[in-house]
Enzyme design. Sequence first.
Site, mmCIF file in Angstrom:
data_model
loop_
_atom_site.group_PDB
_atom_site.id
_atom_site.type_symbol
_atom_site.label_atom_id
_atom_site.label_comp_id
_atom_site.label_asym_id
_atom_site.label_seq_id
_atom_site.Cartn_x
_atom_site.Cartn_y
_atom_site.Cartn_z
ATOM 1 N N GLN A 17 -14.887 -6.965 19.685
ATOM 2 C CA GLN A 17 -14.368 -5.661 20.061
ATOM 3 C C GLN A 17 -13.799 -5.621 21.481
ATOM 4 O O GLN A 17 -12.992 -4.744 21.785
ATOM 5 C CB GLN A 17 -15.473 -4.601 19.918
ATOM 6 N N ARG A 74 -26.120 -5.455 26.887
ATOM 7 C CA ARG A 74 -26.254 -6.023 25.552
ATOM 8 C C ARG A 74 -24.863 -6.454 25.093
ATOM 9 O O ARG A 74 -23.968 -5.610 24.973
ATOM 10 C CB ARG A 74 -26.834 -4.975 24.593
ATOM 11 N N HIS A 118 -22.590 -10.405 15.785
ATOM 12 C CA HIS A 118 -22.054 -9.045 15.654
ATOM 13 C C HIS A 118 -20.753 -9.159 14.856
ATOM 14 O O HIS A 118 -19.674 -8.842 15.346
ATOM 15 C CB HIS A 118 -21.863 -8.408 17.033
ATOM 16 N N ASN A 162 -26.767 -7.997 14.316
ATOM 17 C CA ASN A 162 -26.508 -6.575 14.484
ATOM 18 C C ASN A 162 -26.142 -5.940 13.150
ATOM 19 O O ASN A 162 -25.186 -6.365 12.496
ATOM 20 C CB ASN A 162 -25.338 -6.359 15.441
ATOM 21 N N GLU A 163 -26.904 -4.929 12.764
ATOM 22 C CA GLU A 163 -26.581 -4.131 11.574
ATOM 23 C C GLU A 163 -26.219 -4.975 10.355
ATOM 24 O O GLU A 163 -25.062 -4.958 9.902
ATOM 25 C CB GLU A 163 -25.450 -3.139 11.871
ATOM 26 N N ASN A 279 -29.898 1.371 15.982
ATOM 27 C CA ASN A 279 -28.624 2.000 16.322
ATOM 28 C C ASN A 279 -28.577 3.347 15.634
ATOM 29 O O ASN A 279 -28.725 3.426 14.413
ATOM 30 C CB ASN A 279 -27.435 1.157 15.839
ATOM 31 N N TYR A 281 -26.383 7.013 15.291
ATOM 32 C CA TYR A 281 -25.202 7.823 15.584
ATOM 33 C C TYR A 281 -25.245 9.225 14.977
ATOM 34 O O TYR A 281 -24.669 10.158 15.522
ATOM 35 C CB TYR A 281 -23.927 7.117 15.081
ATOM 36 N N GLU A 339 -27.967 1.016 20.262
ATOM 37 C CA GLU A 339 -26.654 1.669 20.299
ATOM 38 C C GLU A 339 -26.833 3.158 20.064
ATOM 39 O O GLU A 339 -27.594 3.565 19.181
ATOM 40 C CB GLU A 339 -25.697 1.149 19.209
ATOM 41 N N TRP A 386 -23.593 2.968 23.422
ATOM 42 C CA TRP A 386 -22.409 2.394 22.841
ATOM 43 C C TRP A 386 -21.245 3.250 23.277
ATOM 44 O O TRP A 386 -21.154 4.370 22.831
ATOM 45 C CB TRP A 386 -22.469 2.313 21.305
ATOM 46 N N GLU A 393 -12.401 -0.594 17.663
ATOM 47 C CA GLU A 393 -13.449 -0.010 16.816
ATOM 48 C C GLU A 393 -13.215 -0.381 15.336
ATOM 49 O O GLU A 393 -12.991 0.455 14.483
ATOM 50 C CB GLU A 393 -13.510 1.507 17.043
ATOM 51 N N TRP A 394 -13.241 -1.686 15.032
ATOM 52 C CA TRP A 394 -13.187 -2.190 13.657
ATOM 53 C C TRP A 394 -12.048 -1.526 12.873
ATOM 54 O O TRP A 394 -10.928 -1.494 13.370
ATOM 55 C CB TRP A 394 -14.558 -2.031 12.999
HETATM 56 C C1 FCB Z 1 -21.826 0.312 15.042
HETATM 57 C C2 FCB Z 1 -21.404 -1.080 15.475
HETATM 58 C C3 FCB Z 1 -20.648 -1.110 16.772
HETATM 59 C C4 FCB Z 1 -19.693 0.052 16.890
HETATM 60 C C5 FCB Z 1 -20.387 1.356 16.596
HETATM 61 C C6 FCB Z 1 -19.520 2.566 16.748
HETATM 62 O O1 FCB Z 1 -21.976 0.323 13.666
HETATM 63 O O2 FCB Z 1 -22.534 -1.913 15.609
HETATM 64 O O3 FCB Z 1 -19.996 -2.352 16.858
HETATM 65 O O4 FCB Z 1 -18.608 -0.151 16.070
HETATM 66 O O5 FCB Z 1 -20.919 1.328 15.304
#
Ligand code: FCB
Length: 436
Positions: A17, A74, A118, A162-163, A279, A281, A339, A386, A393-394
């Site tokens: 990223q 991180r 990641h 990660n995730e 993480n 959100y 995150e 984060w 952002e992917w």
């Molecule tokens: C998470 C990811 C991170 C970022 C956030 C917004 O799922 O781990 O890389 O994209 O979302």
Amino acid sequence: MRFPDGFVWGAATAAYQVEGAVDEDGRGPSIWDTFTRVPGAIAGGDTGDVACDHYHRYPQDVDLLAGLGLGAYRFSIAWPRIQPDGRGPASQKGLDHYRRVVDRLLERGVTPYVTLYHWDLPQALQDAGGWPERDTAHRFAEYAALVHDALGDTVRHWTTINEPKVASHAGYGTGIHAPGVRDLALRDRAVHHLLLGHGLALQALRPGGNTLGITLDVSPVLPYSPDPQDVAAARRVDVDSHRLFLDPLLTGRYPVALDAVRDGDLDLIAAPVDFLGVNYYRRIYARAVPHGALRAEELAPPGLPVTTVGWPVEPDGLREVLVMLRDDYPGLPPLFVTENGAAFPDVVAADGSVDDPLRVDYLHGHLLALREAISEGVDVRGYFVWTLLDNFEWAEGFAARFGIVHVDYADQRRVPKTSARWLGRVARDNAVPPPK
Ligand code: FCB
């Protein structure tokens, strides 16, 4: 609203990223280099080819982070810089780069928290089948050991993966992330092999006496309405998104049968970790629908404030997930929030400054919720926002700005937003201001 002494305050990033420099120093291609070339895969046709140029600008970025008053960073290691083909000896240039990053952090008094995976799988391993193949788990453990051999003398905190849910479900289920596969049987195999890779890596790293963990994305899952059908749909989503990972890691059992599991795998996966990264959100809402494997769709109820990517802003959900983990998993290791943050449409003022009151409010609300969870007895040791820099952002490309530092992609100029100064103050005070 003080936090416990020694509470860790940091910012997080991930290699693909932010780094750019995808062809430099012998880096091999990853599945994200391939996927970003698929027409329509990424908003705006964006790629991580340059991103924030963090590969070259890490010294200034580390100074910026330290200058804000954050004491931990991180970041993730790009596997294709270490093993361009996903196997074989480590590339010295790759290791040297991360050695320099770690040295810079230590010079500035910042503690490195390394994530080994990641999502940037070497493309060569995807060509051999990727995470649905058991061999990938072994390759991951081998790579983890190479990095650990090189940096384990100074890096104490290691996160394996990660995730894993996003890597399996978005990568091999819905196909909205690299490698863009849509196949539920392969997805389930990927779930198991990601977790097995974690377990094998733990085994390889454990003798170093370091602090080892894994990071999961966890959300409260609520029914969209009180209708029993929606309640059942929420339960299915919770199992598929969370229990499928939490249960094997923390109890040694999957909540559903997975074909790929072999004798002994679960012992490896459930080996004790020193911390669990969380993480958070948003809350997730599920509604029953007649189609799809889960017969559920995710959608937020109308009327909630949302971020650029449509996620509802619900700070108390952070307290809920932390308390849920403590209540549902006896013997839970210490937690870190690895995150938390939000994308908003930032505005650059005429004088170049970026005031982001929505992000400040988001962080404030979530830190109060985190403080509340700690008061309720949940053992949380640190918080990573984060993210440090606006970045790739992917699937959303560069349009979603999650950074506490604004990046102008035309000239790579960094401008700390109001939220960066606000969070730095919180970190220096080890206290969050009372609610407004
Ligand atoms: C998470 C990811 C991170 C970022 C956030 C917004 O799922 O781990 O890389 O994209 O979302």
